[in-house]
Design a protein around this motif. Structure first.
Motif, short mmCIF file in Angstrom:
data_model
loop_
_atom_site.label_atom_id
_atom_site.label_comp_id
_atom_site.label_asym_id
_atom_site.label_seq_id
_atom_site.Cartn_x
_atom_site.Cartn_y
_atom_site.Cartn_z
N ALA B 33 0.81 -1.22 0.00
CA ALA B 33 0.00 0.00 0.00
C ALA B 33 0.84 1.27 0.00
N THR B 34 1.94 1.24 0.75
CA THR B 34 2.80 2.43 0.82
C THR B 34 3.37 2.76 -0.56
N MET B 35 3.85 1.72 -1.22
CA MET B 35 4.41 1.92 -2.56
C MET B 35 3.29 2.32 -3.54
N ALA B 36 2.10 1.77 -3.34
CA ALA B 36 0.99 2.12 -4.22
C ALA B 36 0.69 3.61 -4.13
N LEU B 37 0.71 4.16 -2.91
CA LEU B 37 0.45 5.59 -2.75
C LEU B 37 1.53 6.42 -3.46
N ARG B 38 2.77 6.02 -3.29
CA ARG B 38 3.88 6.78 -3.91
C ARG B 38 3.81 6.68 -5.43
N ASN B 39 3.56 5.49 -5.93
CA ASN B 39 3.47 5.33 -7.39
C ASN B 39 2.29 6.12 -7.94
N ALA B 40 1.17 6.09 -7.20
CA ALA B 40 -0.01 6.82 -7.65
C ALA B 40 0.29 8.32 -7.71
N ARG B 41 1.01 8.81 -6.71
CA ARG B 41 1.40 10.23 -6.71
C ARG B 41 2.24 10.55 -7.95
#
Lengths: 313, 96
Positions: B33-41
């Protein structure tokens, strides 16, 4: 009416009524396959397209130009990701598409098989290559497949910066020293014809044109879009103060369009076939980046798995 | 985790500014999830398009069929009296 006919009829009426097809809708197999092929080729082009310009990031002539170029190359990565995501909604995986690219089973735009020999090439790519891409892409914002149309809307908004930075870069060079003007002219000479080839073969030889038009995937023919691009670009070249390398290029008042010379389709076919100046280098670089990054992908998954099993205290 | 070793798929929802709801922007792959947020950003908000991001595992979404002929939405089709324009009000009535 049998069930398949009813589904086909519903699909046809949806498309002809200018409604969008969404991922979970029924669609003909050939429509799905055509979209996967086209969107994947488009996504691959964005990702491979990072290489010719990425080549100049470390040698940009100022911090301003370097920051701009980095943002642009980062955008190309983003555009690739929007498009892979759109292709995935059709039931194909990202890994499958990358695998097809790496094995040479799916294509990317031939334009990226030409080298970037000087700094002015960065400007010529922005002005001509991105300009041609935008001309191709604007009608795709109304493509019948919803996720593709939405990705294209986002991409077109961002591409506008790409074209303008290229024009500004060339304008600065062409209004600089004689050597800078010569560099700009040389880049335009090399990129002009390949940019016109980006619209694909002449309509008479276009393999999928009619069906894609009926499906509202493609809204204008290759030759129409090519003409539109020429008509927009010639006046811009006059402002830049560079010439376009076509002795037959002239305004035709009767047609209301510029006439232009014949394209070298033999060269086009050779580059598509894999015999352009940089085909092998581009693909080898892409495959190496993917393979050398494998441990990062595996490590991230292993870490996520470990965290899932042992929640932080 | 997918069997092929591909990072899982996440759907991305972006709130463009305060006062608006989160809207679907697209999807990304990420290991967690943490990486998902960063990638989404990085993928969906490179030009200040967002003030908040949600990421949801794509596998966690349950969807209705989008087909408009789906009987799922039939119950709403014949209830015109749910709309204010259904009612006849004398012309001279104000503020209603």
């Amino acid at each position: 009416m049998d069930p398949t006919e009813a589904l086909e009829e519903h699909f046809r009426r949806t498309v002809e009524g200018e409604q969008r097809i969404e991922p979970r809708d029924w669609m003909p197999d050939a429509y799905r396959a055509t979209l996967v092929r086209q969107i994947a080729q488009h996504a691959h082009s964005e990702i491979i397209g990072m290489q010719p310009e990425g080549n100049w990031i470390t040698r940009a002539p100022s911090l301003r130009r370097k920051a701009i170029l980095m943002a642009k190359v980062q955008d190309e990565a983003g555009h690739g990701l929007y498009l892979y995501a759109a292709a995935e909604t059709l039931g194909t995986s990202r890994d499958q598409l990358l695998d097809l690219l790496h094995r040479g089973r799916q294509k990317y735009s031939s334009i990226f098989n030409y080298p970037t020999l000087t700094w002015a090439d960065v400007g010529a790519i922005g002005w001509l290559v991105d300009g041609a891409a935008i001309t191709n892409q604007i009608p795709l914002c109304r493509c019948s497949y919803g996720p593709y149309a939405r990705a294209m809307t986002r991409i077109c908004k961002e591409e506008s910066f790409h074209q303008r930075q290229g024009f500004e870069l060339l304008h600065t060079l062409s209004h600089g020293t004689a050597a800078q003007l010569a560099m700009a002219q040389d880049a335009v000479n090399r990129w002009w014809w390949p940019s016109l080839m980006m619209f694909g073969p002449p309509d008479a030889e276009s393999a999928h044109g009619a069906r894609s038009a009926a499906w509202r995937i493609k809204r204008h023919s290759n030759d129409e879009l090519r003409q539109r691009f020429v008509d927009m670009t010639v006046p811009q070249s006059e402002v830049l103060g560079v010439s376009l390398p076509d002795p037959e290029l002239r305004w035709n008042a009767e047609r209301g369009h510029y006439d232009f010379g014949a394209l070298d389709w033999e060269e086009f076919r050779a580059v598509v076939r894999g015999d352009g100046p940089c085909n092998r280098q581009r693909l080898a670089h892409r495959v190496a980046a993917h393979e050398e990054g494998a441990w990062v992908r595996e490590a991230a998954l292993a870490y996520a798995e470990k965290r899932r099993r042992e929640p932080a205290a | 985790m997918s069997s092929s070793g591909e990072w899982p798929l996440w759907e991305v929802f972006v709130r463009s500014r305060r006062g608006l709801s989160h809207t679907h922007a697209g999807s990304i792959h990420a290991a967690d999830a943490t990486m998902a947020l960063r990638n989404a950003r990085d993928v969906y908000t490179r030009r200040g398009e967002g003030s908040s991001i949600w990421v949801v595992p794509a596998s966690a979404i349950t969807a209705s069929s989008p087909d408009e002929k789906d009987p799922f939405f039939d119950p709403a089709a014949d209830k015109v009296y749910r709309h204010p324009t259904f009612y006849d009000i004398p012309d001279e009535v104000r503020n209603l």
